[in-house]
Design an enzyme around this catalytic site. Structure first.
Site, PDB file in Angstrom:
ATOM      1  N   ASP A   9       0.844  -1.201   0.000  1.00 33.81           N
ATOM      2  CA  ASP A   9       0.000   0.000   0.000  1.00 33.81           C
ATOM      3  C   ASP A   9       0.880   1.253   0.000  1.00 33.81           C
ATOM      4  O   ASP A   9       0.849   2.041   0.932  1.00 33.81           O
ATOM      5  CB  ASP A   9      -0.942   0.009   1.209  1.00 33.81           C
ATOM      6  CG  ASP A   9      -0.199  -0.015   2.551  1.00 33.81           C
ATOM      7  OD1 ASP A   9       0.963  -0.467   2.587  1.00 33.81           O
ATOM      8  OD2 ASP A   9      -0.781   0.430   3.565  1.00 33.81           O
ATOM      9  N   HIS A 236      10.306   0.051   8.452  1.00 31.48           N
ATOM     10  CA  HIS A 236       9.384  -1.066   8.648  1.00 31.48           C
ATOM     11  C   HIS A 236       9.391  -2.022   7.449  1.00 31.48           C
ATOM     12  O   HIS A 236       9.795  -3.186   7.561  1.00 31.48           O
ATOM     13  CB  HIS A 236       7.963  -0.536   8.879  1.00 31.48           C
ATOM     14  CG  HIS A 236       7.824   0.391  10.028  1.00 31.48           C
ATOM     15  ND1 HIS A 236       8.036   0.013  11.327  1.00 31.48           N
ATOM     16  CD2 HIS A 236       7.483   1.705  10.072  1.00 31.48           C
ATOM     17  CE1 HIS A 236       7.822   1.031  12.129  1.00 31.48           C
ATOM     18  NE2 HIS A 236       7.492   2.084  11.389  1.00 31.48           N
TER      19      HIS A 236
END
Length: 299
Positions: A9, A236
């Site tokens: 995303d 991340h």
């Protein structure tokens, strides 16, 4: 060489992770599937198309459109973290088009045609992956592994005190994937928040003059400029890609993992250690991880 499918995303750290994967000689990208999360589905899909085109992946990397909402409700988006339209930087327009199949069919087709050889790197809410597994035990058996960037097992969450953003956005799908029996490596805040680039280290944070290095530095500079309160940028999604290439940069414990779906603790990842199909990352070789990230983005 690992055959991988990236479910994503984009998202600034997703963008860095995609650049790493496109540049890696150890990964063969079978395709990219998009999902809402950090931004709307239309924006994350456009970001993926432009990133792939910009980095030179072109028509060799098909991009399939996935879910615009979680299993229940709607995504909350994270523009406050990632900037306008999810990237915070402008990329050239592209003529690349999305794949004719939707994300669920694309994942199933890739898993079936690469039986026990496909690793899914899941960098966003797990809506697409859960839907591909739903009612299809043959697909679960066909997938070699799933590397999930998500969760906060023994640390505080980053969207609520209990939950990491990706898991919180669709806890029903996250629980379905983590309890599916597929081999999962859970790369959560327990390790990603230890793997950071610091404001004082740049610019540039990525050495070199390649297109990827220039874009990586633009993204990082934009985030530090717009977030004066932020001293470090947590890697991340890049850590999930790095761990796919070099799994031993992580220390993991096997566990059964479930997700709290409702209430105040929505999105909390609960691990019962001992055995189970989930490898929960509890430690990371930070210096090695940073070297992998920097090397691949600078390529």
């Amino acid at each position: 060489m690992h055959k991988v499918l990236i479910d994503t995303d984009p998202g600034t750290d997703d963008a860095l992770a995609i650049l790493m994967a496109l540049n890696s000689p150890d990964l063969l990208i079978e395709g990219i599937t998009t999902v809402g999360g950090n931004a709307t589905l239309a924006q994350t899909t456009e970001n993926a198309l432009r990133l792939v085109d910009y980095a030179g992946g072109g028509r060799d990397v098909p991009i399939a459109v996935g879910a615009d909402r979680p299993a229940r409700g709607s995504f909350s988006y994270a523009y406050h973290v990632h900037g306008a339209e999810g990237l915070g930087v402008d990329l050239p327009a592209t003529t690349l088009k999305t794949h004719r199949a939707d994300a669920v069919d694309f994942i199933r087709d890739c898993a079936s045609s690469n039986r026990r050889r496909l690793t899914i790197i899941a960098l966003g809410p797990l809506t697409n992956v859960a839907a591909a597994l739903d009612g299809r035990p043959d697909i679960a058996k066909a997938i070699a592994a799933i590397v999930v960037m998500g969760g906060a097992v023994q640390v505080r969450g980053n969207i609520t005190p209990h939950a990491e953003f990706n898991i919180h956005e669709d806890p029903w799908s996250a629980d379905a994937v983590l309890t599916s029996g597929v081999s999962v490596t859970l790369v959560g805040l327990d390790v990603t928040q230890r793997t950071s680039l610091h404001r004082s280290e740049g610019p540039p944070w990525i050495k070199g003059t390649s297109k990827s290095a220039r874009l990586g530095n633009r993204i990082l500079e934009g985030r530090f400029r717009e977030r004066a309160d932020v001293r470090e940028y947590h890697l991340h999604d890049p850590l999930a890609v790095a761990a796919t290439i070099e799994p031993d940069i992580l220390t993991c414990r096997r566990a059964h993992v479930s997700v709290v779906k409702d209430g105040e603790e929505r999105g909390r990842t609960v691990a019962s250690y001992g055995d189970g199909p989930v490898n929960v990352a509890i430690g990371v070789d930070v210096e090695r991880a940073l070297e992998v990230v920097r090397t691949l983005i600078s390529s």
